[in-house]
Motif scaffolding. Structure first.
Motif: not given
Length: 410
Positions: A80-87, A101-103, A144-147, A174-178
């Motif tokens: 997996n890869c993990e991305i960060f943002s200042t927003e 915020f994203f995986t 599959i769509v998850t939350d 996947e979003l890590m900020v929901t």
């Protein structure tokens, strides 16, 4: 224009142009740098332009600079890869100024074991809020769509990974900020849900190209609907739980009166129906039984007493394990072609064959609830398996013996 005015206006226009070019150049540089961050982290497999269009993708982007947060296919799968943002960081006020915020994740089948639900699992929102059961993606795609995101699967004829042939691959976006401001009514925004579906599909197709798979996924459907809220009364059961309403099981006060359901999709590798006792029914059943069983703990959390039913298909059905609640016993296999009960926990399994592929069907009872359920629970499991196997056109159905089921304690 008077000559005395022309010169100042020209100067202002030139200054505005210089400012605009500077702003455009900076934005262009930030976009190029952000794309590079995503490509470096995700091995060029996750579409950077789609990730950049997600709601939390503003500001400066970075990626996790470690082996576990970046993708290199030479190191094998899954990864997996993990991305960060200042927003995202600013929205949540993180000390570092940025937030994960994203995986993007991917892997191949066959893979590791699939573990059936644990009798101590928490399947509903513990605070009493709505639970959003995952739903099929649709559009001719096994997904599959998850939350928090979307996962898709793609058959992989002729492909190989790590020098071994594979039967299928999967990809997840996947979003890590929901939570607000990146959600609406407790769910992903419509925009982000569609973008995550596009991201997962493109990632799967890119991985298929790298592994030499023959097939590709079509574009995902547009305007993917939000997940329905649950649980709902058994009288409104449909989809994966329609059989429960049709059998009128909830008329018995010992059986669940609510369901957590999904739309049916016979291609899914994991299809689920959860039956839960609402607070009032669970309390009433507990009060009726506690005199005979003084050790019986009162259910206090939403959906603490439940029946969870799953159907695992294809490669995942070949390696299903029954949970071991106490952790000191090796999980028992639920092998295709057989049926039975865990020797440790209230977990049963049946099996069948659909379109030449194995299916394993499991039923898990919550601890405590298994002490008060009558032997008729076998009728619930039989009805569930019958619904799935008839709908999917399965054969070679094997069910547990009657002696495998508990009888109500005296």
């Amino acid at each position: 224009m008077p000559s005395g005015v022309r010169k100042p206006v020209c100067v202002l226009l030139c200054l505005a142009a210089v400012v605009a070019l500077g702003w455009w150049g900076r934005e262009t540089w930030l976009t190029v740098e952000a794309r590079q961050q995503i490509d470096d982290a995700c091995g060029g497999l996750v579409p950077a332009e789609r990730v950049l269009s997600l709601s939390p993708a503003g500001g400066t982007l970075t990626h996790r600079d470690s082996e576990e947060g970046t993708i290199d296919l030479d190191d094998g799968l899954p990864q997996n890869c993990e991305i960060f943002s200042t927003e995202a960081g600013e929205a949540y006020g993180t000390n570092s100024g940025e937030r994960w915020f994203f995986t993007g994740s991917m892997g191949v089948l066959p893979a590791g074991p699939q573990v059936a639900d644990d009798p101590l699992d928490v399947l509903l929102d513990p605070h009493g809020g709505p639970t959003h059961p995952y739903q099929p993606l649709g559009g001719g795609i096994t997904g599959i769509v998850t939350d928090s995101g979307v996962v898709v699967e793609l058959p992989c004829a002729e492909g190989e990974a790590d020098g071994r042939p594979v039967t299928a691959l999967w990809a997840r976006a996947e979003l890590m900020v929901t939570k607000p401001p990146f959600s609406e009514n407790g769910q992903l925004t419509d925009h982000d849900r569609d973008v995550l579906a596009e991201t997962a599909v493109t990632t799967a197709n890119n991985l298929a190209d790298r592994l030499g798979c023959a097939d590709r996924l079509p574009d995902p459907p547009e305007n993917i609907p939000a997940l329905p809220e649950g649980p709902v009364p058994a009288s409104r059961a449909e989809g994966t739980c329609a059989w429960y309403r049709e059998g009128d099981f909830a008329r018995s006060v010992r059986f669940p009166d609510q369901v957590l359901q999904s739309r049916t999709d016979d291609r899914l590798w994991d299809e689920r129906c959860v039956l839960v006792l609402g607070a009032e029914r669970a309390a009433g059943l507990h009060n009726a039984e506690v005199e005979n069983q003084s050790y019986l703990l009162r259910p206090t959390a939403p959906g603490q007493w439940f029946v969870s039913l799953h159907t695992y298909s294809g490669e995942r059905a070949r390696n299903v394990l029954l949970t071991s609640t106490y952790g000191d016993e090796k999980p028992e296999p639920a092998r295709p072609g057989g049926a039975g009960r865990s020797s440790e926990d209230p977990v049963w399994w049946a099996s069948s064959v659909c379109a030449g592929q194995p299916q394993v069907h499991t039923m898990t009872l919550a601890l405590g609830y298994d002490e008060v359920i009558p032997a008729e629970i076998k009728k619930v499991f039989r009805a569930y398996v019958t619904d799935v196997t008839e709908r999917r056109g399965c054969t070679d159905v094997v069910l547990p013996k009657s002696s495998d089921f508990p009888f109500r304690p005296a």
